[in-house]
Design a protein around this motif. Structure first.
Motif, mmCIF file in Angstrom:
data_model
loop_
_atom_site.group_PDB
_atom_site.id
_atom_site.type_symbol
_atom_site.label_atom_id
_atom_site.label_comp_id
_atom_site.label_asym_id
_atom_site.label_seq_id
_atom_site.Cartn_x
_atom_site.Cartn_y
_atom_site.Cartn_z
ATOM 1 N N ILE A 27 5.396 3.895 1.546
ATOM 2 C CA ILE A 27 5.100 2.465 0.980
ATOM 3 C C ILE A 27 5.510 1.302 1.577
ATOM 4 O O ILE A 27 6.448 1.117 2.145
ATOM 5 C CB ILE A 27 6.074 2.360 -0.523
ATOM 6 N N CYS B 218 4.617 -1.332 -6.315
ATOM 7 C CA CYS B 218 4.179 0.186 -6.271
ATOM 8 C C CYS B 218 4.960 0.997 -6.999
ATOM 9 O O CYS B 218 6.292 0.707 -7.315
ATOM 10 C CB CYS B 218 4.180 0.482 -4.744
ATOM 11 N N TYR C 37 0.893 -1.098 0.063
ATOM 12 C CA TYR C 37 -0.010 0.006 0.001
ATOM 13 C C TYR C 37 0.867 1.432 0.014
ATOM 14 O O TYR C 37 1.982 1.084 0.497
ATOM 15 C CB TYR C 37 -0.923 -0.097 1.046
ATOM 16 N N VAL C 38 0.394 2.304 -0.660
ATOM 17 C CA VAL C 38 0.893 3.749 -0.458
ATOM 18 C C VAL C 38 0.160 4.687 0.346
ATOM 19 O O VAL C 38 -1.010 4.887 -0.100
ATOM 20 C CB VAL C 38 1.106 4.348 -1.875
ATOM 21 N N ARG D 120 5.232 10.209 2.178
ATOM 22 C CA ARG D 120 4.723 9.198 1.579
ATOM 23 C C ARG D 120 5.340 7.877 2.191
ATOM 24 O O ARG D 120 6.759 7.787 2.202
ATOM 25 C CB ARG D 120 4.981 9.279 -0.190
ATOM 26 N N LYS E 25 4.647 -2.895 2.774
ATOM 27 C CA LYS E 25 4.109 -4.261 2.629
ATOM 28 C C LYS E 25 4.325 -4.866 4.065
ATOM 29 O O LYS E 25 5.131 -5.136 4.609
ATOM 30 C CB LYS E 25 5.186 -5.002 1.470
ATOM 31 N N CYS F 120 -1.251 -1.162 -4.061
ATOM 32 C CA CYS F 120 -0.669 -1.523 -5.341
ATOM 33 C C CYS F 120 -1.117 -2.453 -6.181
ATOM 34 O O CYS F 120 -1.525 -3.544 -5.594
ATOM 35 C CB CYS F 120 0.806 -1.604 -4.712
#
Length: 260
Positions: A185, A259, A106-107, A183, A187, A254
């Motif tokens: 990113i 991503c 996910y972002v 930001r 997992k 993602c």
């Protein structure tokens, strides 16, 4: 009676199908907090007192409005325990259907603002965090798996696992009176396939590879769910009200290829 039972059964099946549909639909959400009311579709009100989270127009990252979050003495208290002092909080928490799943990436993007008079204390203060859903009692451990902290005037980002807390990033200099554009990113994975990559104002501050959720254990099943919160979570020390601001929140699941 049979009609009522049949209706309840249909309702239960419909709710189950709705839940399953939400779990497979990719997540792509955005909130610029432009509405006069907080979105009940995206956010839960379970972690803040009435009036603690309000749209406002004086401190804005983009658009016409941002969100002001204020914690006051006694808000949502939790008693002291073996893990630390008593706490109080007012936090914005994503809705249950947006909870992230283990094995997916996910972002998250969001902007935070601390005003110039925001206190610089050595006490615990968490301004954003990701927590693994506790699915049993007790959950051991039960700390945020990833947290943004502001302590002694320094921005910190920490990760927790079964062995305790690890510092992933510590900033230098005063970060008050300016928008902090994050930001992440992520997992969420209990193996070495987990990752955390973060930028602040476009500059890389974290690159981590390894477990990002707790290992299966008391209250923590293998099929972990992770949820996001932002706001003010502090030690309960009879302090005056503190206010921070949030704007430009986005979360994207993602693609399988990763991503971008």
């Amino acid at each position: 009676m049979k009609f009522l039972l049949r209706a309840l059964a249909v309702l239960a099946v419909s709710a189950l199908l709705f839940f399953l549909a939400l779990r497979v639909i990719p997540i792509h959400v955005y909130d610029g907090f432009e509405s006069p009311h907080l979105s009940s579709l995206l956010w839960s009100n379970r972690r803040f007192e009435p009036g603690a989270v309000i749209p406002e127009e004086s401190v804005v990252r983009s658009g016409r409005k941002a969100l002001a979050i204020t914690v006051r003495s006694g808000d949502r208290p939790e008693a002291a325990s073996e893990s630390g002092a008593a706490t109080e909080r007012d936090e914005l928490m994503e809705s249950w259907w947006l909870f992230s799943r283990a094995g997916r990436a996910y972002v998250y993007s969001f902007s935070l603002y601390l005003p110039t008079d925001f206190p610089q204390t050595p006490e615990r203060l968490v301004i954003a965090q990701w927590r693994q859903l506790c699915e049993g009692s007790p959950c051991v451990p039960d700390n945020p798996i990833l947290a943004l902290r502001y302590e002694i005037g320094r921005l910190q980002i920490t990760r927790n696992d079964e062995h305790g807390k690890t510092l992933l990033y510590q900033g230098e200099g005063d970060v008050r009176e300016r928008w902090l554009n994050f930001r992440f990113i992520t997992k969420w994975d209990g193996t070495n396939k987990g990752t955390i990559d973060a930028t602040l104002d476009g500059r890389e501050i974290i690159h981590y590879e390894g477990p990002t959720i707790y290992q299966p254990g008391p209250g923590h099943p293998r099929h972990a769910l992770v949820y996001f919160k932002t706001g003010l979570y502090r030690d309960a020390l009879h302090e005056p009200p503190w206010t921070m601001y949030v704007d430009e929140y986005r979360k994207d699941q993602c693609e399988a290829s990763g991503c971008r």
